[in-house]
Design a protein around this motif. Structure first.
Motif, PDB file in Angstrom:
ATOM      1  N   GLY A   1      31.625  15.546  21.989  1.00  0.00           N
ATOM      2  CA  GLY A   1      33.022  15.767  21.747  1.00  0.00           C
ATOM      3  C   GLY A   1      33.787  16.250  22.557  1.00  0.00           C
ATOM      4  O   GLY A   1      35.042  16.396  22.339  1.00  0.00           O
TER       5      GLY A   1
ATOM      6  N   GLU B   1      35.875   4.767  13.095  1.00  0.00           N
ATOM      7  CA  GLU B   1      37.317   4.693  12.913  1.00  0.00           C
ATOM      8  C   GLU B   1      37.910   4.161  14.028  1.00  0.00           C
ATOM      9  O   GLU B   1      38.671   3.089  14.028  1.00  0.00           O
ATOM     10  CB  GLU B   1      37.981   6.040  12.430  1.00  0.00           C
ATOM     11  CG  GLU B   1      37.602   6.414  11.222  1.00  0.00           C
ATOM     12  CD  GLU B   1      38.148   7.796  10.944  1.00  0.00           C
ATOM     13  OE1 GLU B   1      38.646   8.377  11.787  1.00  0.00           O
ATOM     14  OE2 GLU B   1      38.089   8.334   9.750  1.00  0.00           O
ATOM     15  N   THR B   2      37.489   4.652  15.248  1.00  0.00           N
ATOM     16  CA  THR B   2      37.960   4.040  16.737  1.00  0.00           C
ATOM     17  C   THR B   2      37.546   2.387  16.641  1.00  0.00           C
ATOM     18  O   THR B   2      38.522   1.659  17.145  1.00  0.00           O
ATOM     19  CB  THR B   2      37.531   4.694  17.709  1.00  0.00           C
ATOM     20  OG1 THR B   2      38.150   6.137  17.477  1.00  0.00           O
ATOM     21  CG2 THR B   2      38.217   4.229  19.029  1.00  0.00           C
TER      22      THR B   2
ATOM     23  N   ASP C   1      31.062  14.281  11.927  1.00  0.00           N
ATOM     24  CA  ASP C   1      32.495  14.022  12.485  1.00  0.00           C
ATOM     25  C   ASP C   1      32.638  13.129  13.650  1.00  0.00           C
ATOM     26  O   ASP C   1      33.582  12.093  13.799  1.00  0.00           O
ATOM     27  CB  ASP C   1      33.092  15.294  12.947  1.00  0.00           C
ATOM     28  CG  ASP C   1      33.368  16.276  11.838  1.00  0.00           C
ATOM     29  OD1 ASP C   1      33.190  15.777  10.588  1.00  0.00           O
ATOM     30  OD2 ASP C   1      33.727  17.713  12.165  1.00  0.00           O
TER      31      ASP C   1
ATOM     32  N   ARG D   1      31.970   9.549  12.459  1.00  0.00           N
ATOM     33  CA  ARG D   1      33.060   9.019  11.517  1.00  0.00           C
ATOM     34  C   ARG D   1      34.197   8.711  12.786  1.00  0.00           C
ATOM     35  O   ARG D   1      34.971   7.794  12.630  1.00  0.00           O
ATOM     36  CB  ARG D   1      33.758   9.901  10.706  1.00  0.00           C
ATOM     37  CG  ARG D   1      34.778   9.793   9.773  1.00  0.00           C
ATOM     38  CD  ARG D   1      35.142  10.691   8.933  1.00  0.00           C
ATOM     39  NE  ARG D   1      34.792  12.066   9.089  1.00  0.00           N
ATOM     40  CZ  ARG D   1      33.726  12.705   8.509  1.00  0.00           C
ATOM     41  NH1 ARG D   1      32.942  12.041   7.929  1.00  0.00           N
ATOM     42  NH2 ARG D   1      33.476  13.962   9.069  1.00  0.00           N
ATOM     43  N   TYR D   2      34.522   9.481  13.659  1.00  0.00           N
ATOM     44  CA  TYR D   2      35.533   9.347  14.756  1.00  0.00           C
ATOM     45  C   TYR D   2      35.543   7.674  15.499  1.00  0.00           C
ATOM     46  O   TYR D   2      36.276   6.950  15.770  1.00  0.00           O
ATOM     47  CB  TYR D   2      35.668  10.268  15.700  1.00  0.00           C
ATOM     48  CG  TYR D   2      36.651   9.996  16.713  1.00  0.00           C
ATOM     49  CD1 TYR D   2      38.301  10.247  16.643  1.00  0.00           C
ATOM     50  CD2 TYR D   2      36.177   9.747  17.997  1.00  0.00           C
ATOM     51  CE1 TYR D   2      39.010  10.156  17.509  1.00  0.00           C
ATOM     52  CE2 TYR D   2      37.182   9.391  19.156  1.00  0.00           C
ATOM     53  CZ  TYR D   2      38.299   9.609  18.678  1.00  0.00           C
ATOM     54  OH  TYR D   2      39.318   8.964  20.042  1.00  0.00           O
TER      55      TYR D   2
END
Length: 146
Positions: A18, A76-77, A69, A72-73
């Motif tokens: 992250g 989505e990307t 998280d 999911r990121y």
């Protein structure tokens, strides 16, 4: 091990946590995987819980939430990219020491290359970062992204 007729990496592991440098490493690895036709394995190794049972359980839950998280990121990307620009990828998350977790994963899936972000912590200059330890292991080509 070298294979005749195989040009470039088949599987690339990218360690992420992250941080800015790890997300740059993931983007670099995704581009490399797309251009090489490789599978990309994005790996988040969560630190283990420590201290009292309550604190340890809370840290484990935070690690799981962070993993959710991140996945999911990434999803989505990837979904925003045109299909022809999306590399084949999967997300892997486990609890443990990040260095050992990445080594075990890379060995298990027979990774051809490892990509990781440079450490952003000053203490790692003395103790050695995960990136430096992976390079010193000398088991795969390792790219360290600043």
């Amino acid at each position: 091990m070298f294979e005749l007729g195989n040009d470039g990496p088949s599987v690339i592991v990218a360690g992420i946590d992250g941080s800015e440098s790890s997300m740059r490493a993931a983007a670099y690895a995704a581009g490399l995987a797309r251009r090489q036709g490789s599978k990309l394995v994005l790996a988040y190794i969560r630190p283990m819980g420590a201290g009292t049972p309550q604190v340890g359980a809370a840290l484990v839950q935070v690690g799981r939430d962070n993993a959710d998280d991140l996945e999911r990121y990434i999803r989505e990307t990837a979904d925003r990219l045109p299909p022809e620009q999306r590399p084949r990828w999967e997300f892997y998350s486990a609890e443990g020491d990040p260095y050992r977790g990445l080594v075990e994963l890379a060995d298990r899936i027979k990774a051809d290359a490892v990509v990781i972000g440079a450490s952003e912590q000053a203490g790692h200059r003395i103790l050695g970062s995960v990136a430096v330890r992976l390079v010193k292991a000398g088991r795969w080509p390792v790219t360290v992204v600043p």
